[in-house]
Motif scaffolding. Structure first.
Motif, PDB file in Angstrom:
ATOM      1  N   MET A  66       0.854  -1.196   0.000  1.00 30.17           N
ATOM      2  CA  MET A  66       0.000   0.000   0.000  1.00 30.17           C
ATOM      3  C   MET A  66       0.887   1.242   0.000  1.00 30.17           C
ATOM      4  SD  MET A  66      -1.596  -1.018   3.712  1.00 30.17           S
ATOM      5  CE  MET A  66      -0.777  -2.500   4.330  1.00 30.17           C
ATOM      6  N   VAL A  67       0.504   2.211  -0.837  1.00 35.01           N
ATOM      7  CA  VAL A  67       1.299   3.421  -1.043  1.00 35.01           C
ATOM      8  C   VAL A  67       0.362   4.616  -0.924  1.00 35.01           C
ATOM      9  CG1 VAL A  67       2.809   4.655  -2.648  1.00 35.01           C
ATOM     10  CG2 VAL A  67       2.784   2.144  -2.652  1.00 35.01           C
ATOM     11  N   GLY A  68       0.779   5.623  -0.139  1.00 36.35           N
ATOM     12  CA  GLY A  68      -0.035   6.829   0.006  1.00 36.35           C
ATOM     13  C   GLY A  68       0.213   7.815  -1.127  1.00 36.35           C
ATOM     14  N   TRP A  69      -0.832   8.594  -1.461  1.00 42.69           N
ATOM     15  CA  TRP A  69      -0.737   9.587  -2.539  1.00 42.69           C
ATOM     16  C   TRP A  69      -1.388  10.888  -2.054  1.00 42.69           C
ATOM     17  CZ3 TRP A  69       1.355   9.226  -7.532  1.00 42.69           C
ATOM     18  CH2 TRP A  69       1.066  10.297  -8.400  1.00 42.69           C
ATOM     19  N   GLY A  70      -0.644  11.988  -2.142  1.00 41.29           N
ATOM     20  CA  GLY A  70      -1.205  13.279  -1.761  1.00 41.29           C
ATOM     21  C   GLY A  70      -1.549  14.078  -2.998  1.00 41.29           C
TER      22      GLY A  70
END
Lengths: 457, 457
Positions: A66-70
Motif C-alpha cells: 500500500m502506497v499513500g498519494w497526496g
C-alpha cells in the motif's frame, strides 16, 4: 500475495471510490520527475481513518503493498508503487477539521493542500508557514519532512506537526502527540512518523502548529560580488540574531533565468532575497541592521520592497524560478538536486558545485534556502539522452558526496523516495540498520511503500 | 543473568573506574525524590564510547541490565536500577569536544553539566538555552527531553539536540543527525532517542544548537487579580507574537513562600515573571507591548527590572522557589507534579488543581512555565505518613487525569521514569504498544534501563 481477493473486497466496500481502469493506473504511475517505475494494481479514495484501517487490514491479510498519494508533487519518486499494490489517494480526505485560535493549532485531514489550508485560516489571523513551493498536501509534506523558504524562521514539518493519527500496516489506528505545546511522555512517535515517507504508516489526521500572520512585512533583494560574500552575509545576519523570515540565494545563472522569464532587471550577480516579519518598528530595525551587514559584506546593489505590490512581484519571481529555469532550455527536463550543509561550509559547497556544473556539458542554475544551508542545482537535461542523464546523475552524486564530506546531509527537504536510497548507507552507516529494525518491527511484511527508505530485505 | 563473570571482566578492564563497594552502590540507589527501588550491582565510569560499547557488549552477553547516570537530578526515578545491573556513570565523560561558532553548534560529552557548558561558551557570545533548573548533565537532559523556563522562546531538548552518538543494547555505536541545520534523510532517530530515558541506548556524544547571547534583556514581574487573568495575559501575549524569553507563573502561595525566603515584598496575588531578549530597541518595544496587554488584562502591580542586579534578584527568587517552598514546612519532602495542557485550558487546569489542593490536607504551591501550558504543584508531605503520601499521590493522579481530559500530557518536562509508568496507557493507548515494539526491536532482552517507559514484558 493474493491480490485479486483483496481487490474484489475493496471494490465491493468502496464502490465508486475504487478504480483499476488502465487510464487511472497510468496516472498514478507517473512521478513529478524523471524517476519512474511501478504501476499500482488499484487506486482507492478513502473518506475516514476507519476506511484506511479497513484497507490496511485487507492488504495485510493478502500481502498487498500500500502506497499513500497526496498531490504527487514529491521529487524523489516517493509515491511510485514499485511493487504494485493499492494506491491510497487522500484527495477526498481534505477537510480542515478544527481550528483552535487560542492554542494556535488546527486539525486537518492529510489531503488538504497548503494553499487551501491557508485560505481557510485567512480570517483567523493565523497561518501555516511551511511552504515547499508546490501546492502539496499536508499529509505528503509531513511524510517527506518538507520545508522551504520560511523554515529559517518557522521551522520545517518536524517543528510544525504536533500530533498525528496514523494507520499502521496491520490496520491499527494510533494517535501520537497531544494538544499541549510540549511533552516528555514517551518516545517521540510524531517525529518518527514525520519524514518516514509512508513506510511506517498512513497518516489520516494531523495537528498543526499555527503562527500569527505578521503585522508588518518587508523584503529586499541584494547583489554580491561573489557567492562567498553572499553566504558570509547570511552567516553574519544569523549570528546577530536577526529573525529573518526568508533568506534565499540565487546564483547569477538563476538571476538571468528569472530576468528573462519575469522581465526583471536584476544585475547578473549572486543575489540574496530576504524577508522580515514583525511589528512595524521591529521590521524597520531588522531591515536597517540587515542593510548594514550587507553593506559590510560588499553588497553592490540593494532594493527594498516595502510595499505589498513590490514584495509580491519579488516573491513571484522567486516562485517562478523553476519554470524560469526550465525556459532556459525549452523541452528539457529538470533533475532537481537537494543537499544541505553546515552554514559555515555553504560557500564552498555552492562554489564547488558551480565549478562542477561549468565543467559539465549541462546547464544548472543554483538556488537555495541559504539560512538553512540548503541548496538546489536545477540540472537541465534531455531525458532521452543517456549521456546527459549520466552526467546529471554524476553531478548529483558528487553534490551528495560533498555534502557528507562537509558534515551535511544527502537531503535537505526533498526526502529519499527511491531517488536517493542508494546514498542512505553513506550518510547513516549502522544507523540505517536501526531504521530497518524499526521498519521491520512495525511492518514485518514490508507492505508500506516498499522499496523506499530502508535497505531491501 | 550471569552477573559475576560480567562484573569480573568489567573490573579487570576498568580498574579503579569500576566499583561495587556498599557505600557506592547505596549512593546510586537514591533518587532525588520519594521514588525508590533497586540497587545496582556495580558502578562504572567510562571515558570513551568504545568503553561504553564494551560495557554494553559485556552486559548483553551476560544478560545484565545497564542504567545511565548523569547527575541524579531527575524527578521520576529515571536512574534507579530497578533490576540491579551495571550503573553507567557519565561524570568522567564531561568534556566540551568542539564549538563551531559560525554554525552555532557545539559537540559535548554526555556528562557535561548545563552550567559548565555555558561557562565554557561564555567567551563565544553563544549560549545553550535549555534550563531545567537543576544543574543537570546534558546526557540526562536529552534522555528526559528536558525543558524549563526558556522553552517558550528557545524550545526544549527536542529542538536543541541536532545529533547524537548512541551505544545500543548490543554494543553497536551509531550516529544520528548531521551538522546541517535540517535534513529529510531517513527516520528521525535523534528525536527518537531524545526522551527515551536510556531505554533504547546510552548517549555518548551530543551535537547541540547554540543561540546568540541576547544583546539586551529586560524582565518584569506583575500581579493579577486571578489565575485566569494571568493566563489570559499569557495567551494574548503569545498571540500578538511577542517573542518572550521566559514567562513564569507563581500562584499566591508560591509568592508567599518566595517572600518569606528571599525577603521580597511581592503582593500575595497570582504573579507572572517575564523576560525579553533582543536588541535594545526590540526589547523596549516588547516590554511596552507586554505592559499594555497586562494592563488590559487587569494587572494590578507591575515592576520592571531593567538593570542587571534587579533582574538577577528577580530570577534568583524564581530559582529559589523550590527551597522557598520546602521551607514552608521544615522537614517535609516535596512530591513535584508535572503536567502540560493546551494554553486555552491552562486557567481551568490550574484553578481546579488549586481547589483540589485546598480541599486536601496538604500544602501545595503551584508554579509553572505557562507559555508552554506546563505547571507544577509542589506537594509538601511527611514521607513517613502513609495518609499524606496517599493524598499526594491522589492529587498528582487527579492532575494527570485532568491534563488528559483537557487534551494535554501526563508529563511536560520531567518524563516518565518509574513514577509515571502507570499513566502511559491512558495517554497513548495503542501507541504505547508501538513504543514497546520499537523497544523490543532494539533491545530484545530488555536490558536498557528496565522497568521504565514501556509495558513490562
Amino acid at each position: 500475495m493474493t491480490l485479486e481477493p483483496a481487490l474484489a473486497e475493496l471494490a465491493h466496500r468502496l464502490g465508486p471510490r475504487f478504480s483499476r481502469t488502465g487510464a487511472t493506473l497510468a496516472q498514478y504511475s507517473q512521478s513529478e520527475t524523471h524517476i519512474s517505475g511501478g504501476t499500482p494494481d488499484a487506486v482507492v479514495f478513502p473518506h475516514t481513518a476507519d476506511e484506511v484501517s479497513m484497507i490496511a487490514r485487507m492488504c495485510a491479510r493478502n500481502g498487498v503493498p500500500m502506497v499513500g498519494w497526496g498531490t504527487g508533487t514529491s521529487l524523489e519518486g516517493h509515491a511510485l508503487a514499485l511493487k504494485g499494490g493499492v494506491m491510497v489517494d487522500f484527495s477526498q480526505m481534505n477537510k480542515m477539521l478544527a481550528v483552535y485560535p487560542e492554542d494556535m493549532l488546527c486539525v486537518v485531514q492529510p489531503g488538504i493542500t497548503r494553499e487551501a489550508l491557508n485560505e481557510e485560516l485567512r480570517a483567523t489571523g493565523l497561518f501555516f508557514p511551511v511552504d515547499p513551493g508546490a501546492n502539496a498536501s499536508l499529509g505528503g509534506m509531513a511524510a517527506t519532512r518538507a520545508s522551504g523558504t520560511t523554515a529559517v524562521r518557522y521551522g520545517t514539518m518536524r517543528d510544525n506537526v504536533l500530533g498525528l493519527e496514523v494507520v499502521l500496516a496491520d490496520g491499527r489506528v494510533i494517535r501520537t502527540g497531544t494538544s499541549a505545546p510540549k511533552s516528555s511522555a514517551g518516545y517521540d512517535l510524531t517525529a518518527l512518523f514525520v519524514g518516514s515517507e509512508g513506510t511506517l504508516g498512513l497518516t489520516t489526521e494531523l495537528t498543526l502548529r499555527l503562527h500569527g500572520q505578521p503585522e508588518a512585512v518587508s523584503a529586499a533583494v541584494c547583489a554580491f560580488p561573489s557567492i562567498a560574500d553572499a553566504v558570509d552575509c547570511v552567516i553574519a545576519t544569523i549570528q546577530t540574531g536577526i529573525p529573518m523570515a526568508r533568506i534565499e540565494f540565487l546564483d547569477a545563472t538563476t538571476v538571468a533565468a528569472c530576468n528573462a522569464f519575469a522581465g526583471t532587471t536584476l544585475s547578473l550577480d549572486p543575489q540574496l532575497m530576504v524577508e522580515f516579519h514583525g511589528s512595524p518598528a521591529g521590521v524597520q530595525e531588522q531591515t536597517d541592521r540587515f542593510a548594514e551587514i550587507a553593506a559590510e559584506m560588499g553588497c553592490t546593489g540593494f532594493d527594498w520592497a516595502q510595499v505589498t505590490e513590490d514584495r509580491t512581484r519579488l516573491w513571484q519571481m522567486r516562485y517562478n524560478a523553476y519554470p524560469a529555469i526550465l525556459a532556459l532550455r525549452p523541452g528539457a527536463t529538470a533533475l532537481v538536486t537537494d543537499v544541505c550543509v553546515p552554514i559555515s561550509r555553504l560557500a564552498e559547497a555552492v562554489e564547488e558545485t558551480r565549478a562542477d556544473i561549468e565543467a559539465s556539458p549541462l546547464m544548472g542554475p543554483i538556488l537555495g534556502h541559504v539560512g538553512d544551508g540548503n541548496f538546489h542545482a536545477i540540472l537541465l537535461v534531455d531525458r532521452n539522452d543517456a549521456a546527459e542523464m549520466a552526467a546529471a546523475r554524476a553531478l548529483s552524486g558528487r553534490m551528495v558526496e560533498r555534502a557528507l564530506e562537509l558534515g551535511g546531509t544527502i537531503s535537505g527537504e526533498h526526502g529519499i523516495g527511491c531517488g536517493k536510497l542508494g546514498y542512505m548507507a553513506a550518510e547513516h552507516g549502522a544507523a540505517w540498520d536501526v531504521m530497518g529494525q524499526i521498519k521491520h518491527a512495525l511492518d514485518p511484511a514490508g507492505l508500506m511503500n516498499p522499496g523506499k527508505m530502508v535497505r531491501q530485505p
